[in-house]
Scaffold this active site. Sequence first.
Site, PDB file in Angstrom:
ATOM      1  N   ARG A   1       0.849  -1.199   0.000  1.00 50.34           N
ATOM      2  CA  ARG A   1       0.000   0.000   0.000  1.00 50.34           C
ATOM      3  C   ARG A   1       0.881   1.245   0.000  1.00 50.34           C
ATOM      4  NH1 ARG A   1      -3.180  -2.477   4.904  1.00 50.34           N
ATOM      5  NH2 ARG A   1      -4.806  -3.678   3.875  1.00 50.34           N
TER       6      ARG A   1
ATOM      7  N   PHE B   1     -12.617  -4.796  -3.918  1.00 49.86           N
ATOM      8  CA  PHE B   1     -12.576  -5.594  -2.678  1.00 49.86           C
ATOM      9  C   PHE B   1     -11.888  -4.749  -1.591  1.00 49.86           C
ATOM     10  CE2 PHE B   1     -12.197  -8.626  -6.229  1.00 49.86           C
ATOM     11  CZ  PHE B   1     -13.284  -9.458  -6.005  1.00 49.86           C
TER      12      PHE B   1
ATOM     13  N   ASP C   1     -16.996  -2.841  -2.699  1.00 47.88           N
ATOM     14  CA  ASP C   1     -17.054  -3.999  -1.799  1.00 47.88           C
ATOM     15  C   ASP C   1     -18.500  -4.455  -1.720  1.00 47.88           C
ATOM     16  OD1 ASP C   1     -14.829  -5.020   0.518  1.00 47.88           O
ATOM     17  OD2 ASP C   1     -16.911  -5.625   0.865  1.00 47.88           O
ATOM     18  N   SER C   2     -18.688  -5.732  -1.416  1.00 48.00           N
ATOM     19  CA  SER C   2     -20.064  -6.228  -1.306  1.00 48.00           C
ATOM     20  C   SER C   2     -20.654  -5.923   0.070  1.00 48.00           C
ATOM     21  CB  SER C   2     -20.093  -7.737  -1.562  1.00 48.00           C
ATOM     22  OG  SER C   2     -19.197  -8.382  -0.692  1.00 48.00           O
TER      23      SER C   2
ATOM     24  N   ASN D   1     -21.382  -6.932  -5.901  1.00 50.42           N
ATOM     25  CA  ASN D   1     -20.462  -7.982  -6.289  1.00 50.42           C
ATOM     26  C   ASN D   1     -19.429  -7.392  -7.252  1.00 50.42           C
ATOM     27  OD1 ASN D   1     -19.201 -10.084  -7.666  1.00 50.42           O
ATOM     28  ND2 ASN D   1     -20.976 -11.417  -7.469  1.00 50.42           N
ATOM     29  N   ALA D   2     -18.165  -7.543  -6.931  1.00 53.94           N
ATOM     30  CA  ALA D   2     -17.106  -6.875  -7.695  1.00 53.94           C
ATOM     31  C   ALA D   2     -17.186  -7.205  -9.191  1.00 53.94           C
ATOM     32  CB  ALA D   2     -15.748  -7.274  -7.139  1.00 53.94           C
TER      33      ALA D   2
ATOM     34  N   ASP E   1      -7.685  -6.726  -4.809  1.00 56.37           N
ATOM     35  CA  ASP E   1      -7.169  -7.460  -3.636  1.00 56.37           C
ATOM     36  C   ASP E   1      -8.296  -8.275  -3.014  1.00 56.37           C
ATOM     37  OD1 ASP E   1      -5.787  -8.349  -1.394  1.00 56.37           O
ATOM     38  OD2 ASP E   1      -6.032  -6.468  -0.298  1.00 56.37           O
TER      39      ASP E   1
ATOM     40  N   CYS F   1      -4.132 -13.747  -1.716  1.00 57.69           N
ATOM     41  CA  CYS F   1      -3.750 -14.227  -0.383  1.00 57.69           C
ATOM     42  C   CYS F   1      -3.994 -15.735  -0.274  1.00 57.69           C
ATOM     43  CB  CYS F   1      -4.503 -13.465   0.706  1.00 57.69           C
ATOM     44  SG  CYS F   1      -6.283 -13.598   0.575  1.00 57.69           S
TER      45      CYS F   1
END
Length: 397
Positions: free
Chosen positions: A211, A227, A249-250, A277-278, A298, A338
């Site tokens: 970041r 996200f 973001d959701s 939903n992205a 991300d 991740c």
Amino acid sequence: MLPSLRLKKNEERRIKQGHVWVFSNEVDIQATPLKDFSAGQQVIVEAHNGKPLGMGFVNPNTLICARILSRSPKLELNKKFLKKRIQAAQGLREALFDKPYYRLVFGDSDGLPGLVVDRFGDVFAVQITTAGMELVKEDIVQVLDNLFHPAAIVMKNDTASRGLEGLPLYEEVVLGELPETLIIEENNTQFSIPVEGGQKTGWFYDHRMSRGRLQTMVKGKRVLDVFSYLGGWGVAAANAGAESVTCVDSSEFALDGVDINAELNGVTDKMSTIQGNAFDVLNALRTDGQKFDVVIVDPPAFIKRKKDFKQGAEAYRRINEIAMRVLDKEGILVTASCSHHMTRNNLLNAVQSAARHIDRTVQLFEQGHQGPDHPIHPAVPETEYIKTLFFRVSASW
Ligand code: SAH
């Protein structure tokens, strides 16, 4: 004296080389039946010839049936042990950070299997994922109390992986009281952390370095943070001079957090949020003809278990493809994974494949890793999980 857990012939090799997990098929169950042990019980792990390999704890109900805590069979997991390991973990963080905002304990990597502690100033969020650690939960709280005199300690024991160890899911303030607002600092940006109700421990410290790297590239740019959770990337970018930032973001809870963090840093004017939903949101932005100079992708782990690899890898490919479609000419794509099972190379290939599909040329110009408060245990590949790739995306050459 602790009871012994004996391995089958030749099964001590991996442990001798530095690994810290014993799998249930490696145990000599004639000599030491696993069912004779209770979940979390401390043992001495020994080779087939009876030679002690170290001390650890057992869970007879899981595939990883024992975890080694020390090469010394004389030690036991107690307050003294915890204090020493937590102090050692603290030593590394103190050397690396000048402010008390970091992951203080990262499980196996800090010699404390199944224990994660995130530090938000004088509030500590603890997450336990092994039966052995659960048994010494009160000792952990006491040691943290003695060492740091925290204002509050919260047990964030609500992660699904506890189910595998037969542990209940709960969230509880076990010491002190949570302050009404809890603010940390990262990359010269302030963030309000919702320890209660937040994801995992409340904050993802693992992307700190990437970041910070992003902040050097965003001046005057239109940024899209996909996200976003609380805006770890997006608010940091706004604070570093981005012209505008959109967070997707959701979760409404997460986007409320983005608004709070935008205000904290005085960047509300240039920030906006889109809930949904992205995949759908990105497609809608594209249909709408919207373009960005920098897009950050991300997502949560799309591959949680190895058997989900194919489907997950395709999701990474797809989300990166639609992200590239909303990038303006010579834009920057920052993409992260991740999922341990999605290797750096897998992610690189996913982006390359997406780029070819829509006729773009990508140049990988920077790579990021999990921050230094998430050290890697060389013998436990699973402790390395974050990879972040920075690409310039151009029309096909
Ligand atoms: N980028 C964040 C961490 C992401 S955590 C950071 O740096 O802190 C994953 C986030 O994705 C969560 O906030 C979750 O609410 C959101 N999410 C999960 N599935 C989603 C989807 N299909 N569309 C949009 N957001 C989603």
